[in-house]
Design a protein around this motif. Structure first.
Motif, mmCIF file in Angstrom:
data_model
loop_
_atom_site.group_PDB
_atom_site.id
_atom_site.type_symbol
_atom_site.label_atom_id
_atom_site.label_comp_id
_atom_site.label_asym_id
_atom_site.label_seq_id
_atom_site.Cartn_x
_atom_site.Cartn_y
_atom_site.Cartn_z
ATOM 1 N N ILE A 144 0.842 -1.184 0.000
ATOM 2 C CA ILE A 144 0.000 0.000 0.000
ATOM 3 C C ILE A 144 0.889 1.249 0.000
ATOM 4 O O ILE A 144 2.089 1.175 0.248
ATOM 5 N N THR B 18 0.950 6.506 4.035
ATOM 6 C CA THR B 18 -0.089 6.347 3.016
ATOM 7 C C THR B 18 -1.146 7.438 3.128
ATOM 8 O O THR B 18 -1.500 8.098 2.136
ATOM 9 N N TRP C 167 0.467 -6.247 5.639
ATOM 10 C CA TRP C 167 0.569 -4.978 4.924
ATOM 11 C C TRP C 167 1.981 -4.409 4.995
ATOM 12 O O TRP C 167 2.640 -4.463 6.026
#
Length: 367
Positions: free
Chosen positions: A192, A329, A227
């Protein structure tokens, strides 16, 4: 202080799939390292797209071409005559592979074949790093991480295509690359970061919906994933590529190997937790939990990688915990949607900040 041994400064590097999410971040990082970059991609896959937001088209040699077109790809590689190639061009979505199975296999498996053939015919190439996916592994739903020697393949067309790509690549390495170029394959997943606008991914779904003041629909809130921020595996790819370039002559134990790049073993969070963590940076959000699932579309609920090989042979490890991954992010999307920032400068600043975090931990590629 230099990173990656300063090896990329002045080098010619070709990136396939440079208009995609990971490819555009890799291209930006290579520019910051002083490389001369060319990219080969069929199109810009989304709107908006990180490639266009960062205005990379005017900063590199941008080549539009289909990875399935062997003649066009070979000509592009030979004309640019790169020192190194990073191959990322692919159909990258599991759900799309059910809608377009033939295209997925052609792009991912035959596209890899075309890259290997182009490299075989281009003497300038000294190093080749092929990026596949964690889904190249046959997923047996076990709780420990998959190692590079575990079974390849899978039940969905995407996984099958990536397993095929690995087999094709290693066949070419063993059959034709005995005296060079140095080459390796890499596997990572659940990446991500800012600048991803692909369909059917939870972070882009959140960013798109919340930017318009709409609720985001979450189809698998309790599915867990390891992640990691996009810069984590990219640091591994770049470090592996640097080691291959440094040892372009003579025996080298990393040549023709496969490597996993993933987060620490304890990073394994449910989708719902990712949404909640992102929401802390985005006021006024809302979400809707979809418990219906995706009938007829098998998508793995648990897939972890063992990265001991990268730690042992490359002294590589992830640099950021889950909370920092979320912060990087969310701040990127906030800068884009709410602050109308210079996103190339912002992206370069995030690369610099990530590098300093890795340097503070004395990770090998920063020395």
């Amino acid at each position: 202080m230099t990173v990656f041994g300063g090896i990329y400064s002045g080098k010619k590097v070709l990136v396939t799939g440079h208009t995609g999410f990971k490819g555009s971040w890799l291209t930006a990082w290579l520019l910051s390292l002083g490389a001369e970059v060319a990219g080969y991609s069929l199109d810009v896959p989304t709107s908006p797209a990180n490639f266009e937001v960062l205005e990379l088209g005017r900063r590199i040699t941008h080549i539009q071409g289909d990875i399935r077109d062997r003649a066009a790809l070979t000509k592009a590689v030979q004309d640019f005559a790169p020192d190194a190639i990073f191959h990322l061009a692919a159909q990258a979505l599991v759900r799309e592979s059910y809608r377009e199975p033939a295209y997925t296999i052609e792009a991912n498996a035959m596209g890899t074949l075309n890259v290997m053939e182009a490299v075989r015919l281009t003497p300038s190439v000294q190093a080749l790093v092929l990026i596949t996916s964690d889904k190249a592994y046959r997923n047996d739903e076990w709780v420990w991480g998959y190692r590079e020697t575990d079974h390849l393949g899978g039940e969905d067309p995407y996984s099958a295509s990536k397993g095929c790509a690995e087999i094709i690549a290693h066949s070419y390495m063993q059959s034709f690359f005995g005296n060079g170029p140095r080459s390796a394959t890499t596997r990572a997943g659940n990446v991500i970061g800012g600048g991803d606008w692909a369909a059917d991914r939870i972070v882009p779904d959140c960013a798109r919906a919340w930017a318009k003041g709409e609720p985001v629909s979450i189809r698998s809130p309790w599915a867990t994933r390891p992640w990691q921020h996009v810069l984590e595996p990219l640091s591994g790819y770049l470090w592996l590529g640097a080691k291959l370039l440094e040892n372009a002559q003579g025996p080298f134990p990393l040549d023709k190997q496969a490597f996993n790049f993933g987060p620490a073993a304890d990073v394994n969070n449910p989708v719902a937790e990712v949404v909640d963590a992102l929401a802390a940076y985005w006021s006024g959000f809302s979400s809707e939990m979809d418990r219906s699932g995706c009938a007829g579309m098998k998508e793995c609920t648990l897939l972890k990688l063992c990265c001991d090989k990268a730690l042992s042979h490359l002294q590589w490890r992830a640099a950021m915990p889950f909370a920092e991954t979320i912060r990087f992010t969310a701040e990127w999307y906030r800068a884009y949607y709410r602050e109308q920032a210079d996103m190339f400068a912002f992206t370069m600043a995030q690369i610099a900040e990530y590098t300093e975090k890795a340097r503070a931990q004395d990770i090998a590629w920063t020395r």
